[in-house]
Design a protein around this motif. Structure first.
Motif, PDB file in Angstrom:
ATOM      1  N   ASP A  92       0.827  -1.207   0.000  1.00 57.92           N
ATOM      2  CA  ASP A  92       0.000   0.000   0.000  1.00 57.92           C
ATOM      3  C   ASP A  92       0.864   1.262   0.000  1.00 57.92           C
ATOM      4  OD1 ASP A  92      -2.357  -1.393  -0.045  1.00 57.92           O
ATOM      5  OD2 ASP A  92      -2.604  -1.409   2.128  1.00 57.92           O
ATOM      6  N   ALA A  93       1.960   1.227   0.752  1.00 56.30           N
ATOM      7  CA  ALA A  93       2.849   2.395   0.799  1.00 56.30           C
ATOM      8  C   ALA A  93       3.483   2.647  -0.570  1.00 56.30           C
ATOM      9  CB  ALA A  93       3.926   2.180   1.858  1.00 56.30           C
ATOM     10  N   GLY A  94       3.892   1.580  -1.254  1.00 59.88           N
ATOM     11  CA  GLY A  94       4.487   1.747  -2.578  1.00 59.88           C
ATOM     12  C   GLY A  94       3.481   2.243  -3.599  1.00 59.88           C
ATOM     13  N   LEU A  95       2.258   1.749  -3.524  1.00 58.26           N
ATOM     14  CA  LEU A  95       1.222   2.185  -4.468  1.00 58.26           C
ATOM     15  C   LEU A  95       0.820   3.635  -4.213  1.00 58.26           C
ATOM     16  CD1 LEU A  95      -1.019  -1.010  -4.504  1.00 58.26           C
ATOM     17  CD2 LEU A  95       0.397  -0.164  -6.382  1.00 58.26           C
ATOM     18  N   ALA A  96       0.908   4.084  -2.967  1.00 64.32           N
ATOM     19  CA  ALA A  96       0.535   5.467  -2.653  1.00 64.32           C
ATOM     20  C   ALA A  96       1.399   6.460  -3.421  1.00 64.32           C
ATOM     21  CB  ALA A  96       0.652   5.710  -1.148  1.00 64.32           C
ATOM     22  N   VAL A 111       7.542   1.517 -12.626  1.00 64.33           N
ATOM     23  CA  VAL A 111       6.835   0.357 -12.093  1.00 64.33           C
ATOM     24  C   VAL A 111       7.791  -0.733 -11.610  1.00 64.33           C
ATOM     25  CG1 VAL A 111       6.560  -0.658 -14.393  1.00 64.33           C
ATOM     26  CG2 VAL A 111       5.038  -1.350 -12.544  1.00 64.33           C
ATOM     27  N   CYS A 112       8.862  -1.028 -12.346  1.00 63.24           N
ATOM     28  CA  CYS A 112       9.761  -2.120 -11.939  1.00 63.24           C
ATOM     29  C   CYS A 112      10.413  -1.830 -10.591  1.00 63.24           C
ATOM     30  CB  CYS A 112      10.836  -2.336 -13.008  1.00 63.24           C
ATOM     31  SG  CYS A 112      10.215  -3.058 -14.540  1.00 63.24           S
ATOM     32  N   GLU A 113      10.910  -0.621 -10.424  1.00 58.69           N
ATOM     33  CA  GLU A 113      11.530  -0.265  -9.149  1.00 58.69           C
ATOM     34  C   GLU A 113      10.503  -0.257  -8.027  1.00 58.69           C
ATOM     35  OE1 GLU A 113      14.375   3.280  -7.270  1.00 58.69           O
ATOM     36  OE2 GLU A 113      13.686   3.356  -9.355  1.00 58.69           O
ATOM     37  N   ALA A 114       9.277   0.182  -8.333  1.00 61.00           N
ATOM     38  CA  ALA A 114       8.224   0.203  -7.318  1.00 61.00           C
ATOM     39  C   ALA A 114       7.872  -1.205  -6.858  1.00 61.00           C
ATOM     40  CB  ALA A 114       6.984   0.904  -7.871  1.00 61.00           C
ATOM     41  N   VAL A 115       7.833  -2.167  -7.787  1.00 60.01           N
ATOM     42  CA  VAL A 115       7.561  -3.559  -7.412  1.00 60.01           C
ATOM     43  C   VAL A 115       8.652  -4.075  -6.484  1.00 60.01           C
ATOM     44  CG1 VAL A 115       7.369  -5.915  -8.268  1.00 60.01           C
ATOM     45  CG2 VAL A 115       6.251  -4.066  -9.492  1.00 60.01           C
ATOM     46  N   SER A 116       9.904  -3.777  -6.820  1.00 62.09           N
ATOM     47  CA  SER A 116      11.021  -4.254  -5.992  1.00 62.09           C
ATOM     48  C   SER A 116      10.963  -3.666  -4.587  1.00 62.09           C
ATOM     49  CB  SER A 116      12.348  -3.886  -6.670  1.00 62.09           C
ATOM     50  OG  SER A 116      13.443  -4.250  -5.861  1.00 62.09           O
ATOM     51  N   GLU A 117      10.701  -2.362  -4.498  1.00 61.96           N
ATOM     52  CA  GLU A 117      10.710  -1.702  -3.199  1.00 61.96           C
ATOM     53  C   GLU A 117       9.497  -2.077  -2.339  1.00 61.96           C
ATOM     54  OE1 GLU A 117      10.994   2.424  -4.049  1.00 61.96           O
ATOM     55  OE2 GLU A 117      13.131   2.357  -4.560  1.00 61.96           O
ATOM     56  N   SER A 118       8.328  -2.150  -2.952  1.00 63.53           N
ATOM     57  CA  SER A 118       7.123  -2.375  -2.163  1.00 63.53           C
ATOM     58  C   SER A 118       6.809  -3.844  -1.934  1.00 63.53           C
ATOM     59  CB  SER A 118       5.921  -1.702  -2.839  1.00 63.53           C
ATOM     60  OG  SER A 118       5.693  -2.251  -4.119  1.00 63.53           O
TER      61      SER A 118
END
Length: 375
Positions: A92-96, A111-118
């Protein structure tokens, strides 16, 4: 994991049930819980039967093993529930942060970095799906090992992969469901060049479906860990939420473009009306000189205006131009006239060339000058 595996081994030896427990297949807590469930059933049967003469195991030893197995299973369930909640919070934090972006291109780049981080993965790949072709597109990795460099080189070649009906990705397109690969070397559905390029054989994948149709994939894995069903579920949750965010960004972009086109069309209309108002004032002044001249020049003849346009444009081009004057986009014109978007573009190019206009606004201005005066 270590406590449960050790208990599994000792309890199986206690009742001579090694053949019922596959220790080499226990790679994650979910599998371990399943094996412990089998073992607790065997322990319970042995304890109820009271037959301890064969293995000489005392009832107290069996009871202790059974209690320990239940304890470990409870701890596994408790850990998995809290782990799922923790990862969903991180998701949820990454999607925010992604929800703040309104540009589709920016979302695709992040999107790729967001998937890795979240979601906690070490490497993520974004792919496109066009018709029956799968195209690996972008990737992100937390490290820069040789497998990551080789993988980036493979993606940079922009391979085009036909979606065979036996392929895992084809199955995701058909079923609209995510996938988990625990042993790619033995899984016949896995695309072999992908395994060779990545250097790993365990990963999860999920389809991207912002409009209900699969337009891409997300693949994710770890450097040294096995992918689990929880990893699959987390990636699937991310893909679903990202699809909604991406669709919203696309709609906002189209809305902004249409608003700009309407604004430009309204500016053109305002300019034409101002010119007509000025012309009417000028004509009114000249009316004092000669009533005959004024009566002939205060109105553009209907036939003359239409004849000029009809002599330059075809009937279909006139339809397209009239819709352009309302501020309609190419997509809207195509829908209204039941023709393809490419056909509309061809008509627009010919209209601009025949009217010697540099852009749509100038063509619309000419059209309004010739037609608005009719009223």
């Amino acid at each position: 994991m270590s406590r449960g595996t050790e208990l599994l081994k000792l309890a199986a030896e206690l009742i001579n049930a090694e053949e019922n427990v596959a220790l080499d297949a226990v790679h994650d807590l979910t599998t371990l819980d399943g094996q412990l469930a089998i073992l607790t059933g065997l322990l319970r049967e042995r304890l109820i039967s009271g037959d301890t003469s064969v293995d000489r195991a005392e009832p107290v030893d069996i009871s202790t093993a059974l209690a320990d197995a239940h304890t470990v299973r409870y701890e596994i369930r408790d850990f998995l529930v809290h782990e799922r909640l923790r990862r969903l919070d991180a998701l949820d934090a990454g999607l925010a942060s992604l929800r703040k972006a309104h540009d589709p291109e920016e979302l695709l780049n992040r999107v790729c970095e967001a998937v890795s981080e979240s979601c906690g993965f070490d490497r993520v790949m974004l792919s496109r799906v066009e018709d029956s072709v799968w195209r690996p597109w972008k990737s992100y990795a937390v490290g820069n090992r040789q497998p990551e460099r080789a993988f980036r080189k493979w993606i940079s070649a922009i391979p085009e992969i036909r979606l065979d009906h036996l392929m895992l990705e084809s199955e995701m397109v058909r079923r609209h469901k995510p996938a988990l690969v625990t042993d790619g070397e033995r899984d016949p559905r896995v695309y072999r060049p992908l395994l060779e390029a990545s250097g790993l054989s365990s990963y999860v994948a999920a389809p991207l479906m912002p409009t209900g149709r699969v337009i891409g994939f997300l693949h994710a894995d770890y450097e040294s860990e096995q992918a689990t069903p929880l990893d699959r579920d987390i990636l699937w949750a991310f893909a679903g939420a990202f699809g909604q965010i991406f669709e919203r960004a696309v709609l906002l972009t189209r809305l902004h473009e249409q608003r700009e086109q309407v604004r430009m069309a309204m500016q053109t209309v305002t300019t034409v009306l101002d010119d007509l108002a000025s012309a009417e004032i000028d004509l009114a002044a000249r009316a004092h000189a000669t009533a005959l001249t004024a009566s002939r020049t205060t109105r553009i003849p209907l036939n003359t205006s239409l004849s000029k346009l009809e002599s330059l444009l075809t009937a279909r081009e006139l339809e397209v131009l009239s819709l352009m004057a309302t501020g309609a986009t190419n997509d809207r014109i195509a829908e209204q006239l039941v023709i393809s978007n490419g056909t509309v573009k061809s008509h627009v190019k010919r209209i601009l060339r025949k009217l010697r206009a540099e852009n749509r606004s100038e063509a619309i201005s000419q059209y309004l000058r010739l037609t608005i005066g009719e009223n």
